[in-house]
Enzyme design. Structure first.
Site, PDB file in Angstrom:
ATOM      1  N   LYS A 102       0.812 101.702 -68.572  1.00  0.00           N
ATOM      2  CA  LYS A 102       0.531 100.300 -68.035  1.00  0.00           C
ATOM      3  C   LYS A 102       0.102  98.973 -68.261  1.00  0.00           C
ATOM      4  O   LYS A 102      -0.750  98.367 -69.029  1.00  0.00           O
ATOM      5  CB  LYS A 102      -0.421 101.022 -67.027  1.00  0.00           C
ATOM      6  CG  LYS A 102      -1.057 100.491 -65.601  1.00  0.00           C
ATOM      7  CD  LYS A 102      -1.457 101.192 -64.642  1.00  0.00           C
ATOM      8  CE  LYS A 102      -1.951  99.809 -63.638  1.00  0.00           C
ATOM      9  NZ  LYS A 102      -2.757 101.305 -62.755  1.00  0.00           N
ATOM     10  N   SER A 178      -1.031 101.818 -58.164  1.00  0.00           N
ATOM     11  CA  SER A 178      -0.009 100.900 -59.124  1.00  0.00           C
ATOM     12  C   SER A 178       0.116 101.228 -60.597  1.00  0.00           C
ATOM     13  O   SER A 178       0.975 100.201 -61.378  1.00  0.00           O
ATOM     14  CB  SER A 178      -1.640  99.576 -59.171  1.00  0.00           C
ATOM     15  OG  SER A 178      -2.749  99.990 -60.035  1.00  0.00           O
ATOM     16  N   SER A 202      -4.512 105.260 -58.472  1.00  0.00           N
ATOM     17  CA  SER A 202      -3.351 104.128 -58.780  1.00  0.00           C
ATOM     18  C   SER A 202      -2.433 105.656 -59.808  1.00  0.00           C
ATOM     19  O   SER A 202      -1.356 105.011 -60.372  1.00  0.00           O
ATOM     20  CB  SER A 202      -3.682 102.761 -59.355  1.00  0.00           C
ATOM     21  OG  SER A 202      -3.927 102.395 -58.445  1.00  0.00           O
TER      22      SER A 202
END
Length: 493
Positions: A102, A178, A202
């Protein structure tokens, strides 16, 4: 089916085993995933950066290590040594396996790290995060960085840098956020494992939106050595965690990621047998099922899919009771309490980045997401008194969850209240009503989102499994039982 597609369908555990056995080389594994990225990522937009050359060089080195192990084995055997080893015994459990990071928190030195922001389009990390160090030490090969909303501030993945990320199951839908790029990359076969982080859902929101498995561990189990501030994740109990297609892979990653780290003041020395939980029967488990956490507006089509998934847990042997959580708050009261802590934590992140890099998001507003700017303004309006009052509500929710888990081994809920969020959707005032995830960032409990199935329209639905603090193995045991009872591999065909 092509060999490339065959390799990209394998779990990380299986792929690593085949590499160690010599059936597949690390180079072949990396090349297959790079080809898959070339084929599919234009449509999905999961990656911000692809590390083609670096990944191929690392794969070639991984193959040389295995060849050296084979030579050593043959030499020992000819010498009659009692130290004869199986091929690859000395390599890590993820040797040669591609890994996606990420693009927020999971830093690797020498690789672009954008925080999902156009302001950092050319920023290159000077350090490698603790969790990346641990995964690379286990043999994983970083294949690229995945998309995220700016500073991870919202539950959908869209930004000013590369745009929106789609769910591979239905590309008209947003991948969630996210950690949306990581979830989409997994579901599309662009990587077998990925990292994520979770401040309000997330890991779990995109897992549900893309039909993969996301695990938010108990706060403190997986270290976070973020700098220059080591104290920026306490208001929302933010934690990093694994994203995978199988529960077995998640258990493997957790076994590699957890453990105290001297640079994290919140890390704890708790020993959890993640992999040992996978075959554990759940016949003696008592599970409390809350269809809506008392107040969330769960859509009928989502509720129907979750009902079926919960029935599968009962089919696996667990005792399941439908319950209320009895926290005593309305949806409006919960949302109002969430705003000070969440927006303040986002403002804190922006402040830390400003101090570290000299970049002021509000001074360069024309390059910043409107939704992030709005959140920063709201965060500035909240004072210490607002945060203090939210703590009272937070404690009430924590106590209610603890009361449930005093009687039940697990609490299960839907992950999201609806499954039809469009690629460029803006939830606005309804943002708190969509995910049933953020209350568990208040409480710090371990929570997974597992694929529950598809609605009649073919939209993915997630089932959230909540365990007692530091009983992450119970969450894995129930998740594995669900996967055996209702396999979800077909979602990635």
């Amino acid at each position: 089916m092509s060999r490339e597609h065959d390799l990209t369908r394998l779990s990380a555990t299986t792929l690593a085993s085949r590499i160690r056995d010599g059936d597949v080389t690390a180079t072949e594994a990396v090349e297959a995933h790079l080809e898959r990225i070339d084929d599919r990522d234009d449509e999905i937009n999961a990656f911000v950066t692809v590390c083609d050359d670096e990944a191929l060089a690392a794969a070639a080195e991984a193959d040389r290590v295995l060849e050296g192990s084979e030579v050593q084995r043959a030499t020992d055997s000819r010498a009659g040594s009692e130290a004869t080893r199986e091929t690859g015994e000395s390599v890590g459990p993820l040797h040669g396996v591609p890994l996606a990071l990420k693009d927020l928190g999971s830093e690797k030195a020498g690789v672009r790290h954008t925080y999902g922001s156009a302001l950092f389009a050319d920023h290159v990390s000077e350090r490698t995060s603790a969790i990346v160090e641990r995964l690379e030490a286990a043999g994983a090969i970083v294949i690229g960085k995945t998309n995220t909303p700016e500073l991870g501030h919202k539950g959908t993945t869209d930004n000013e840098l590369v745009g929106a990320t789609a769910s591979p199951i239905d590309t008209d839908l947003n991948a969630g956020g996210s950690s949306g790029g990581s979830a989409a990359a997994l579901a599309a076969g662009l990587t077998p494992i990925a990292t994520g982080s979770d401040a309000g859902g997330s890991l779990r929101i995109p897992a549900a939106a893309c039909g993969v498995y996301g695990f938010k561990p108990t706060f403190g189990l997986v270290p976070d050595d973020g700098r220059p501030s080591a104290f920026g994740r306490e208001l929302q109990h933010t934690t990093k965690g694994p994203m995978t297609r199988t529960v077995e892979d998640a258990a493997l990653l957790l076994s590699l990621l957890d453990g105290p780290h001297p640079d994290d003041p919140n890390s704890v020395p708790v020993d959890v047998d993640y992999r040992g939980a996978l075959e554990r029967p759940i016949d003696d488990y008592r599970i409390g099922y809350s269809p809506d956490l008392d107040v969330f507006p769960v859509a009928d089509d989502v509720g129907a899919v979750v009902d079926d998934a919960v029935a599968a847990l009962a089919d696996a042997g667990a005792t399941v009771d439908e319950i209320t959580v009895d926290h005593g708050y309305s949806m409006a009261e919960l949302s109002e309490a969430a705003m000070p802590t969440y927006t303040t934590s986002v403002l804190e992140s922006a402040t830390v980045i400003e101090e570290a890099h000299g970049v002021d998001f509000q001074e360069r507003a024309d390059e910043v997401s409107d939704s992030l700017l709005a959140m920063l303004h709201v965060g500035e309006e909240h004072g210490a008194d607002d945060v203090a009052r939210s703590g009272i509500v937070r404690t009430g929710v924590y106590d209610a969850v603890q009361d449930v888990l005093a009687d039940y081994d697990l609490l299960v809920t839907p992950t999201l209240s609806r499954a039809d969020l469009g690629l460029h959707a803006d939830l606005g005032a309804e943002a708190w009503e969509w995910p049933l995830t953020w209350p568990f960032n208040w409480t710090g409990h371990p929570v997974a989102s597992a694929p529950a199935g598809l609605t009649e329209r073919g939209h993915p639905v997630g089932l959230q499994l909540v365990g007692r603090r530091f009983a992450d193995d119970d969450v894995l045991a129930a998740s594995a039982a669900l996967e055996r009872e209702r396999p979800w591999e077909h979602l990635y065909e």
